[in-house]
Motif scaffolding. Structure first.
Motif, PDB file in Angstrom:
ATOM      1  N   LEU A  23     -13.345   3.779  -0.976  1.00  0.00           N
ATOM      2  CA  LEU A  23     -11.198   2.839  -0.828  1.00  0.00           C
ATOM      3  C   LEU A  23     -10.591   4.172  -0.951  1.00  0.00           C
ATOM      4  O   LEU A  23     -10.599   5.081  -1.669  1.00  0.00           O
ATOM      5  CB  LEU A  23     -11.668   2.109  -1.827  1.00  0.00           C
ATOM      6  N   ASP A  24      -9.744   3.846  -0.184  1.00  0.00           N
ATOM      7  CA  ASP A  24      -7.996   4.712  -0.085  1.00  0.00           C
ATOM      8  C   ASP A  24      -8.073   5.307  -1.970  1.00  0.00           C
ATOM      9  O   ASP A  24      -7.670   3.651  -2.925  1.00  0.00           O
ATOM     10  CB  ASP A  24      -6.943   3.826   0.228  1.00  0.00           C
ATOM     11  N   GLU A  31     -16.636   5.172  -7.572  1.00  0.00           N
ATOM     12  CA  GLU A  31     -15.225   5.053  -6.399  1.00  0.00           C
ATOM     13  C   GLU A  31     -14.373   5.510  -7.572  1.00  0.00           C
ATOM     14  O   GLU A  31     -13.108   5.617  -6.535  1.00  0.00           O
ATOM     15  CB  GLU A  31     -15.331   3.389  -6.653  1.00  0.00           C
ATOM     16  N   PHE A  32     -14.006   5.759  -8.529  1.00  0.00           N
ATOM     17  CA  PHE A  32     -13.110   5.977  -9.303  1.00  0.00           C
ATOM     18  C   PHE A  32     -12.729   7.333  -9.707  1.00  0.00           C
ATOM     19  O   PHE A  32     -11.688   7.971 -10.132  1.00  0.00           O
ATOM     20  CB  PHE A  32     -12.181   4.994 -10.404  1.00  0.00           C
ATOM     21  N   PRO A  54     -12.451   7.864   2.551  1.00  0.00           N
ATOM     22  CA  PRO A  54     -12.605   6.439   2.105  1.00  0.00           C
ATOM     23  C   PRO A  54     -11.899   6.101   3.720  1.00  0.00           C
ATOM     24  O   PRO A  54     -12.088   5.753   4.513  1.00  0.00           O
ATOM     25  CB  PRO A  54     -10.974   7.044   1.831  1.00  0.00           C
ATOM     26  N   LEU A  55     -13.118   3.948   3.523  1.00  0.00           N
ATOM     27  CA  LEU A  55     -12.742   3.397   4.722  1.00  0.00           C
ATOM     28  C   LEU A  55     -11.605   2.812   4.542  1.00  0.00           C
ATOM     29  O   LEU A  55     -11.020   2.087   5.697  1.00  0.00           O
ATOM     30  CB  LEU A  55     -14.264   2.876   4.625  1.00  0.00           C
ATOM     31  N   LEU A  56     -11.712   1.716   3.527  1.00  0.00           N
ATOM     32  CA  LEU A  56     -11.503   0.804   3.778  1.00  0.00           C
ATOM     33  C   LEU A  56      -9.558   0.890   3.072  1.00  0.00           C
ATOM     34  O   LEU A  56      -9.792   1.207   1.958  1.00  0.00           O
ATOM     35  CB  LEU A  56     -11.169  -0.748   2.452  1.00  0.00           C
ATOM     36  N   MET A  57      -8.403   1.183   3.826  1.00  0.00           N
ATOM     37  CA  MET A  57      -7.186   2.142   3.107  1.00  0.00           C
ATOM     38  C   MET A  57      -6.477   0.586   2.252  1.00  0.00           C
ATOM     39  O   MET A  57      -6.609  -0.585   2.578  1.00  0.00           O
ATOM     40  CB  MET A  57      -6.788   2.308   4.280  1.00  0.00           C
ATOM     41  N   ALA A  74      -5.063   2.348  -6.941  1.00  0.00           N
ATOM     42  CA  ALA A  74      -3.815   2.477  -8.384  1.00  0.00           C
ATOM     43  C   ALA A  74      -3.215   1.457  -8.050  1.00  0.00           C
ATOM     44  O   ALA A  74      -2.192   1.549  -9.126  1.00  0.00           O
ATOM     45  CB  ALA A  74      -3.332   3.707  -7.442  1.00  0.00           C
ATOM     46  N   ARG A  75      -3.489   0.653  -7.059  1.00  0.00           N
ATOM     47  CA  ARG A  75      -2.460  -0.649  -7.409  1.00  0.00           C
ATOM     48  C   ARG A  75      -3.529  -1.779  -7.981  1.00  0.00           C
ATOM     49  O   ARG A  75      -2.782  -2.879  -8.122  1.00  0.00           O
ATOM     50  CB  ARG A  75      -1.787  -0.601  -6.121  1.00  0.00           C
ATOM     51  N   ALA A  76      -5.349  -1.182  -8.122  1.00  0.00           N
ATOM     52  CA  ALA A  76      -5.404  -2.766  -8.862  1.00  0.00           C
ATOM     53  C   ALA A  76      -6.036  -2.544  -9.494  1.00  0.00           C
ATOM     54  O   ALA A  76      -5.294  -1.595 -10.869  1.00  0.00           O
ATOM     55  CB  ALA A  76      -6.672  -2.360  -7.769  1.00  0.00           C
ATOM     56  N   ARG A  77      -6.185  -3.747 -10.266  1.00  0.00           N
ATOM     57  CA  ARG A  77      -7.159  -4.011 -11.815  1.00  0.00           C
ATOM     58  C   ARG A  77      -8.477  -3.881 -11.701  1.00  0.00           C
ATOM     59  O   ARG A  77      -9.424  -3.932 -10.730  1.00  0.00           O
ATOM     60  CB  ARG A  77      -6.433  -5.123 -12.021  1.00  0.00           C
ATOM     61  N   LEU A  78      -9.199  -2.408 -12.469  1.00  0.00           N
ATOM     62  CA  LEU A  78     -10.216  -1.627 -12.189  1.00  0.00           C
ATOM     63  C   LEU A  78     -10.641  -2.362 -12.579  1.00  0.00           C
ATOM     64  O   LEU A  78     -11.243  -2.566 -14.046  1.00  0.00           O
ATOM     65  CB  LEU A  78      -9.709  -0.372 -12.281  1.00  0.00           C
TER      66      LEU A  78
END
Length: 320
Positions: free
Chosen positions: A229-230, A252-253, A203-206, A235-239
């Motif tokens: 991605l971290d 990515e998921f 992961p680059l973007l934490m 886990a806290r985003a809408r995917l």
């Protein structure tokens, strides 16, 4: 059958036409009018190459076929780019081959179009700053497509190899936008929309980098183990994604799914937003689109370019 050589693609297919084709096929997928076939991807044991097929059928667009090709890492010695592909279209009514189309530039355009579709439908209101993670060949296509669908006022960028950031600066200048190289802390805090286009396996973007309303398009190379991605950020985003099963297996998921911090039902096909069957961003602070790249995207842009080539007299007709 019609042949559209690779050398003709640049004069035929625009980012705008690619956007329209990809948006339409995502909608067809969501409505059940189009589906992708299983992907075949193999190391062939020659020249360190990866070769495969992506295909599908779009009933609404009348596109049936496949893209064949892959990655040849030693192509520099032949004076060729590493990614090589050709799209083959078939008449869905008869099964006869209808067209063969150079797929190299089309792949770059359709990949950029997918992230642009997600930006159009999911970017936070009033987004002004575009963040770019990665400065490889595809990054310029991504930036141009994003700027074509949204009025950004500034571009900021980061790359693991800072000497490559000139590509981002030059592209931004061509678009009339100021550019600044920043670290990932600043990029996550200041960018309203972030495009990640790398081949990273860590992961680059934490999670801690991203503050405030943000849309992220994760467009890097998709394969087992890829990660930009971290998982805590996911886990806290809408995917959202182009194809749910592919995103969870090679996209990515995959890591968040393996950690069981997300489930299949948490990932939404972007086509549902396009067709109005999902609210999209809603009140979510962070949205993420995982662009895994599906065969139907290739067929959509290839079908569009064949029509343009025929209209402009640039398609070659051959008997087989």
């Amino acid at each position: 059958m019609w042949v559209v050589p690779e050398k003709e693609i640049a004069g035929l297919m625009t980012p705008e036409a690619a956007f329209d084709a990809v948006e339409a096929v995502f909608a067809s997928m969501a409505s059940g009018d189009a589906y992708n076939f299983p992907v075949v991807r193999e190391a062939i044991g020659h020249e360190d190459a990866l070769y495969g097929f992506k295909g599908g059928f779009d009933r609404k667009g009348a596109n049936l076929g496949l893209k064949a090709g892959g990655y040849w890492p030693n192509n520099q010695k032949h004076g060729l780019i590493n990614h090589q592909s050709t799209v083959f279209l078939f008449d869905p009514d008869t099964g006869r081959v209808a067209a063969a189309v150079g797929g190299n530039l089309l792949t770059a355009l359709r990949t950029a179009a997918a992230s642009a579709v997600s930006i159009k439908h999911l970017a936070p209101a009033g987004a002004k700053v575009l963040g770019m993670i990665g400065a490889g060949h595809q990054s310029a296509f991504q930036m141009r497509a994003a700027a074509g669908v949204h009025g950004f006022e500034k571009v900021i960028g980061w790359n693991p190899h800072p000497e490559m950031l000139g590509r981002l600066a030059d592209t931004a200048a061509d678009l009339g936008l100021p550019f600044e190289a920043v670290d990932l802390d600043r990029l996550g805090a200041e960018a309203d929309v972030i495009i990640s286009i790398t081949s990273a396996f860590d992961p680059l973007l934490m999670d801690g980098h991203v503050t405030g309303p943000t849309h992220i398009a994760a467009m890097g190379t998709d394969t087992k183990g890829k990660q930009e991605l971290d998982p805590a950020l996911i886990a806290r985003a809408r995917l959202f994604t182009d194809e749910v099963a592919q995103s969870l297996s090679i996209g990515e998921f995959q890591h968040a799914a393996a950690q069981k911090t997300i489930s299949d039902s948490d990932v939404i096909a972007i086509g549902r937003v396009i067709t109005g069957n999902h609210e999209g961003r809603g009140n979510a602070e962070v949205t993420i689109f995982d662009g895994t790249g599906v065969g139907l995207q290739d067929l959509a842009v290839a079908g569009a370019v064949v029509e343009l080539a025929r209209q402009q007299g640039k398609a070659i007709e051959v008997e087989i």
